[in-house]
Design an enzyme around this catalytic site. Structure first.
Site, PDB file in Angstrom:
ATOM      1  N   GLY A 121       5.561   3.566   0.750  1.00  0.00           N
ATOM      2  CA  GLY A 121       6.304   4.408  -0.187  1.00  0.00           C
ATOM      3  C   GLY A 121       5.504   4.477  -1.470  1.00  0.00           C
ATOM      4  N   ALA A 164       0.845  -1.201   0.000  1.00  0.00           N
ATOM      5  CA  ALA A 164       0.000   0.000   0.000  1.00  0.00           C
ATOM      6  C   ALA A 164       0.875   1.243   0.000  1.00  0.00           C
ATOM      7  CB  ALA A 164      -0.896  -0.007   1.239  1.00  0.00           C
ATOM      8  N   LYS A 165       0.208   2.355  -0.194  1.00  0.00           N
ATOM      9  CA  LYS A 165       0.885   3.660  -0.264  1.00  0.00           C
ATOM     10  C   LYS A 165       1.835   3.909   0.904  1.00  0.00           C
ATOM     11  CE  LYS A 165       0.273   6.547  -3.578  1.00  0.00           C
ATOM     12  NZ  LYS A 165      -0.327   7.596  -4.268  1.00  0.00           N
ATOM     13  N   ARG A 166       1.450   3.427   2.090  1.00  0.00           N
ATOM     14  CA  ARG A 166       2.283   3.740   3.259  1.00  0.00           C
ATOM     15  C   ARG A 166       3.681   3.105   3.159  1.00  0.00           C
ATOM     16  NH1 ARG A 166      -1.204   0.000   4.946  1.00  0.00           N
ATOM     17  NH2 ARG A 166      -0.375  -1.958   5.734  1.00  0.00           N
TER      18      ARG A 166
END
Ligand code: GLU
Length: 326
Positions: free
Chosen positions: A260, A256-258
């Site tokens: 990076g 996921a985005k978290r």
């Protein structure tokens, strides 16, 4: 393994509901390597049936991203090919014909269950399979009177009545896979809003495009028995299947985005080279001993299904350093 002289045809079939990221690009790379290592034909099919979720610009960006990574295809929406069109949104006639055939053979039934009904199934103990709620067959085998009562002016969806038998198959990566009868429940082949279900469309297209080898993400392993039962119902010869491990974040959770910015587009704009990305993937999937920069085509000789891990692969915590971002 394909038999000698067999014409290998593989495909990559993205759903343009977002941009390509390290995870789905990794699957695309493996599908491409498999076809190229067997001297086969690579097909790119755009699975854009769920129109509200798909955007044409995502298709265009995904094609660009794949080319940037060094992947190419012999047939696809942007090139001529004997099995055109290569966008599912343009292949409706084929799906309608298959639905008519299955309906004539009494293999489908109308389902009037509302979203709320299905949610309550999901909340019931043991109601969930990994793929979502297992449908308990509420609308299967209704008498005319019961059907009229449930219908009450609603537009039904159509479900495939799963035959009551176990399914097993040899997966090129996962090995022998065994599913018990009816796992996942009777599935929707046409939604109430008229959209054709993924399971049906993918089988019709793989049959029509004479696909011999499917390499795709592990998340679709559970769909394979349903698809095999559809092949059987439609008299088709199924392809060989191989389900590649999913890529996870360094903490083991879903990518996921978290973790990076994992979108290929963003990595490319940050100046990362495609060779570094391919090297990272090749290493994660067991084709390289170290994550060194390499062109996709240079991985072709190293490709071997037996080298690909059966467990999901985790991005290392320093993946941004590995690709040269920091
Ligand atoms: N379109 C599906 C996806 O993007 C893949 C279908 C398949 O490979 O069978 O998840």
């Amino acid at each position: 393994m394909p038999v000698q002289n067999e014409k290998v045809r593989g495909r990559f079939a993205p759903t343009p509901s977002g941009l390509l990221h390290l995870g789905n690009a990794g699957t695309a790379l493996l599908a491409w390597l498999q076809v190229r290592s067997l001297g086969g034909t690579m097909v790119l099919r755009i699975e854009d049936l769920d129109r509200p979720r798909c955007k044409p610009e995502w298709t265009a960006r995904s094609l660009e991203d794949m080319r940037w990574l060094g992947l190419d295809w012999d047939e696809g929406p942007d090139s001529e090919g004997p099995y055109a069109p290569y966008e599912q949104s343009k292949r409706g006639g084929l799906y309608t014909a298959a639905l008519d055939r299955l309906e004539r053979e009494s293999l489908l039934y109308r389902c009037y269950c509302s979203r709320a009904d299905l949610l309550s199934i999901a909340n019931a103990p043991h109601g969930l399979s990994a793929e979502g709620p297992a449908y308990p067959g509420t609308c299967r085998g209704l008498s005319d009177k019961e059907r009229a009562e449930r219908e009450a002016g609603k537009t039904p969806s159509l479900r495939f009545a799963l035959p009551d038998k176990p399914v097993q198959f040899e997966d090129g990566i996962a090995g022998l896979v065994h599913f018990t009868a009816g796992s996942g429940g009777d599935f929707v082949v046409k939604r109430a809003d008229g959209i054709v279900g993924y399971q049906l469309a993918v089988v019709i297209d793989d049959m029509a495009m004479e696909i011999t080898d499917v390499l795709r993400g592990w998340d679709l392993l559970e769909s394979t028995p349903r698809q095999l039962l559809l092949y059987e119902a439609l008299g088709g010869v199924p392809p060989r299947f191989a389900h590649a491990p999913l890529m996870r974040g360094p903490d083991g959770s879903r990518l996921a985005k978290r973790h990076g910015d994992i979108a290929l587009n963003a990595l490319r704009e940050s100046g990362v080279s495609p060779e570094r990305i391919v090297g990272l993937m090749g290493w994660l999937y067991g084709l390289l001993d170290l994550p060194h920069a390499v062109k996709a085509k240079d991985l072709i000789p190293a490709f071997d299904l037996s080298r690909i891990p059966k467990e999901s692969v985790a991005l290392p915590a320093d993946w941004r350093r590995i690709v040269g971002l920091i």
